[in-house]
Design a protein around this motif. Structure first.
Motif, PDB file in Angstrom:
ATOM      1  N   ARG A 226      12.630 -37.729   1.443  1.00 43.72           N
ATOM      2  CA  ARG A 226      13.039 -38.817   0.556  1.00 43.72           C
ATOM      3  C   ARG A 226      13.222 -38.334  -0.890  1.00 43.72           C
ATOM      4  N   LYS A 227      12.301 -37.475  -1.358  1.00 40.64           N
ATOM      5  CA  LYS A 227      12.295 -37.115  -2.781  1.00 40.64           C
ATOM      6  C   LYS A 227      13.071 -35.826  -3.089  1.00 40.64           C
ATOM      7  N   ASN A 228      12.912 -34.809  -2.233  1.00 43.95           N
ATOM      8  CA  ASN A 228      13.430 -33.494  -2.583  1.00 43.95           C
ATOM      9  C   ASN A 228      14.681 -33.074  -1.826  1.00 43.95           C
ATOM     10  N   MET A 229      14.725 -33.380  -0.527  1.00 44.39           N
ATOM     11  CA  MET A 229      15.773 -32.802   0.297  1.00 44.39           C
ATOM     12  C   MET A 229      17.201 -33.204  -0.080  1.00 44.39           C
ATOM     13  N   PRO A 230      17.441 -34.415  -0.621  1.00 46.87           N
ATOM     14  CA  PRO A 230      18.821 -34.746  -0.984  1.00 46.87           C
ATOM     15  C   PRO A 230      19.431 -33.781  -2.004  1.00 46.87           C
ATOM     16  N   SER A 231      18.587 -33.111  -2.782  1.00 50.69           N
ATOM     17  CA  SER A 231      19.089 -32.183  -3.795  1.00 50.69           C
ATOM     18  C   SER A 231      19.011 -30.729  -3.338  1.00 50.69           C
ATOM     19  N   GLN A 232      18.733 -30.504  -2.036  1.00 51.91           N
ATOM     20  CA  GLN A 232      18.545 -29.149  -1.535  1.00 51.91           C
ATOM     21  C   GLN A 232      19.351 -28.920  -0.263  1.00 51.91           C
ATOM     22  N   TYR A 233      19.510 -27.662   0.094  1.00 54.99           N
ATOM     23  CA  TYR A 233      20.121 -27.306   1.373  1.00 54.99           C
ATOM     24  C   TYR A 233      19.399 -26.079   1.924  1.00 54.99           C
ATOM     25  N   ALA A 234      19.521 -25.881   3.242  1.00 52.26           N
ATOM     26  CA  ALA A 234      18.743 -24.829   3.908  1.00 52.26           C
ATOM     27  C   ALA A 234      19.640 -23.851   4.646  1.00 52.26           C
ATOM     28  N   LYS A 235      19.166 -22.601   4.745  1.00 51.97           N
ATOM     29  CA  LYS A 235      19.861 -21.576   5.512  1.00 51.97           C
ATOM     30  C   LYS A 235      18.844 -20.848   6.394  1.00 51.97           C
ATOM     31  N   PRO A 236      19.218 -20.535   7.643  1.00 57.97           N
ATOM     32  CA  PRO A 236      18.265 -19.895   8.563  1.00 57.97           C
ATOM     33  C   PRO A 236      18.023 -18.433   8.224  1.00 57.97           C
ATOM     34  N   VAL A 237      16.827 -17.978   8.526  1.00 58.80           N
ATOM     35  CA  VAL A 237      16.453 -16.587   8.294  1.00 58.80           C
ATOM     36  C   VAL A 237      15.225 -16.302   9.141  1.00 58.80           C
ATOM     37  N   LEU A 238      14.972 -15.036   9.435  1.00 63.10           N
ATOM     38  CA  LEU A 238      13.704 -14.656  10.050  1.00 63.10           C
ATOM     39  C   LEU A 238      12.672 -14.467   8.951  1.00 63.10           C
ATOM     40  N   VAL A 239      11.535 -15.114   9.097  1.00 63.45           N
ATOM     41  CA  VAL A 239      10.422 -14.961   8.159  1.00 63.45           C
ATOM     42  C   VAL A 239       9.261 -14.359   8.922  1.00 63.45           C
ATOM     43  N   ASN A 240       8.887 -13.146   8.546  1.00 64.85           N
ATOM     44  CA  ASN A 240       7.792 -12.451   9.219  1.00 64.85           C
ATOM     45  C   ASN A 240       8.014 -12.377  10.734  1.00 64.85           C
ATOM     46  N   GLY A 241       9.235 -12.124  11.127  1.00 69.02           N
ATOM     47  CA  GLY A 241       9.563 -11.937  12.528  1.00 69.02           C
ATOM     48  C   GLY A 241       9.757 -13.200  13.314  1.00 69.02           C
ATOM     49  N   GLY A 242       9.636 -14.362  12.669  1.00 68.99           N
ATOM     50  CA  GLY A 242       9.798 -15.642  13.363  1.00 68.99           C
ATOM     51  C   GLY A 242      10.831 -16.502  12.655  1.00 68.99           C
ATOM     52  N   PRO A 243      11.162 -17.659  13.229  1.00 70.20           N
ATOM     53  CA  PRO A 243      12.196 -18.505  12.634  1.00 70.20           C
ATOM     54  C   PRO A 243      11.744 -19.092  11.308  1.00 70.20           C
ATOM     55  N   GLY A 244      12.705 -19.256  10.417  1.00 69.11           N
ATOM     56  CA  GLY A 244      12.389 -19.840   9.127  1.00 69.11           C
ATOM     57  C   GLY A 244      13.640 -20.312   8.425  1.00 69.11           C
ATOM     58  N   LEU A 245      13.442 -20.893   7.273  1.00 70.85           N
ATOM     59  CA  LEU A 245      14.550 -21.422   6.483  1.00 70.85           C
ATOM     60  C   LEU A 245      14.360 -21.060   5.022  1.00 70.85           C
ATOM     61  N   LEU A 246      15.458 -20.707   4.379  1.00 64.59           N
ATOM     62  CA  LEU A 246      15.496 -20.580   2.927  1.00 64.59           C
ATOM     63  C   LEU A 246      16.000 -21.911   2.389  1.00 64.59           C
ATOM     64  N   ILE A 247      15.312 -22.470   1.425  1.00 65.49           N
ATOM     65  CA  ILE A 247      15.685 -23.777   0.880  1.00 65.49           C
ATOM     66  C   ILE A 247      16.121 -23.597  -0.573  1.00 65.49           C
ATOM     67  N   PHE A 248      17.370 -23.973  -0.850  1.00 67.57           N
ATOM     68  CA  PHE A 248      17.988 -23.761  -2.155  1.00 67.57           C
ATOM     69  C   PHE A 248      18.260 -25.089  -2.851  1.00 67.57           C
ATOM     70  N   GLN A 249      18.311 -25.045  -4.183  1.00 67.87           N
ATOM     71  CA  GLN A 249      18.741 -26.193  -4.975  1.00 67.87           C
ATOM     72  C   GLN A 249      20.266 -26.278  -4.940  1.00 67.87           C
ATOM     73  N   LYS A 250      20.794 -27.475  -4.700  1.00 70.84           N
ATOM     74  CA  LYS A 250      22.245 -27.639  -4.602  1.00 70.84           C
ATOM     75  C   LYS A 250      22.957 -27.347  -5.916  1.00 70.84           C
ATOM     76  N   ASP A 251      22.352 -27.746  -7.034  1.00 75.75           N
ATOM     77  CA  ASP A 251      23.054 -27.610  -8.308  1.00 75.75           C
ATOM     78  C   ASP A 251      23.065 -26.170  -8.828  1.00 75.75           C
ATOM     79  N   THR A 252      21.953 -25.446  -8.660  1.00 80.62           N
ATOM     80  CA  THR A 252      21.858 -24.093  -9.209  1.00 80.62           C
ATOM     81  C   THR A 252      21.957 -22.997  -8.147  1.00 80.62           C
ATOM     82  N   HIS A 253      21.827 -23.364  -6.883  1.00 78.62           N
ATOM     83  CA  HIS A 253      21.776 -22.423  -5.756  1.00 78.62           C
ATOM     84  C   HIS A 253      20.563 -21.486  -5.836  1.00 78.62           C
ATOM     85  N   ALA A 254      19.569 -21.881  -6.622  1.00 81.39           N
ATOM     86  CA  ALA A 254      18.351 -21.067  -6.738  1.00 81.39           C
ATOM     87  C   ALA A 254      17.426 -21.348  -5.554  1.00 81.39           C
TER      88      ALA A 254
END
Length: 288
Positions: A226-254
């Protein structure tokens, strides 16, 4: 054995040893580099087992580092999680070495000495006599420490290497949740005893306490959606050998957070949110 051959054959295993002790990426790289340099600049003619000798050197340096940061870890604000290791190629998984967040959490429940004994015996087959000399403990104590560590790790489940289809399902469910605010499909993938760990280190918003159980976790994820995700987007990646997501800010891509997922055939058992900016690599969504 020449230093170049040692580096080629054992650098990765030595890094994994240091990382499983310290939970810090850059520190582990430095420890391994210093250990290899020490080998190259000192006479090593009488060393019968170079890999074990290097492992012991890495372990000594790791234990010294843990002693230095002990107080920092004790006063850390909220949950302390290891720094993430990212792998972008999904199919490159080392099934032999478990650095998953689930296993790292279990290792963190051991004392540094228990961890040292367990990892050196399991990964480098260092015998009790050598461990006794390294840790200045009686062999009987070494045996007790190893037995105690094994008992504490008995909850370790067989590692489940998630396939591409499972990962795509997770990513799709999380993406839908982030875009619509509706977390129902994602929640259906969670076990009833789901655990959520969140590490902000006092520098980013995060849950200070571990969340256990589907109801508090649903409330937490609903708040995020409700609060954070509308301004963010995610991309898949392996984190420590398992599934994970990188979560970026839409406006800055940080990069604002990394989510690691621990799951088996029956569902997601743990979620790990790494939000402390000191633990996030300098990535932007545009670089992916």
């Amino acid at each position: 054995m020449e230093i170049q051959e040692l580096t080629t054959r054992y650098q990765t295993r030595l890094f994994e040893l240091a990382y499983r002790m310290t939970g810090e990426v850059a520190v582990s790289k430095d420890i391994v580099q210093e250990s290899l340099i020490h080998w190259a600049t000192h006479e090593q003619k009488d060393i019968e087992n170079p890999p074990a000798y290097l492992a012991k050197t890495v372990m000594n340096r790791s234990l010294n580092h843990l002693a230095r940061v002990k107080r920092q870890r004790e006063i850390y604000k909220g949950t302390w999680l290891p720094e993430p290791i990212l792998t972008h190629d999904f199919h490159r998984v080392d099934a032999q070495i478990d650095v998953s967040y689930g296993f790292m959490i279990l290792l963190g429940k051991l004392t540094p000495t228990e961890r040292a004994v367990f990892l050196l015996k399991e990964s480098f087959d260092v015998d009790n006599a050598e461990l006794s000399r390294l840790l200045t403990l009686a062999e009987a104590n070494i045996r007790q420490l190893y037995h105690r560590a094994k008992e504490k790790l008995t909850t370790t489940k067989k590692r489940f290497l998630i396939d591409l289809q499972h990962q795509q399902m997770l990513v799709h469910a999380f993406t839908v949740a982030s875009q619509s605010g509706n977390i129902d499909n994602f929640v259906q993938l969670l076990k009833d005893d789901i655990i959520v760990y969140s590490d902000g280190g006092g520098k980013a918003t995060a849950a200070l306490n571990t969340l256990v159980g589907i109801e508090p976790v649903m409330a937490f994820l609903s708040g995020l959606a409700r609060k954070n995700m509308p301004s963010q987007y995610a991309k898949p990646v392996l984190v420590n050998g398992g599934p994970g997501l990188l979560i970026f800010q839409k406006d800055t891509h940080a990069l604002s957070s990394i989510m690691a997922i621990d799951m088996d055939e029956t569902g997601v058992s743990s979620l790990f949110f790494i939000r402390n900016p000191d633990k996030l690599p300098p990535l932007t969504g545009e670089q992916q």
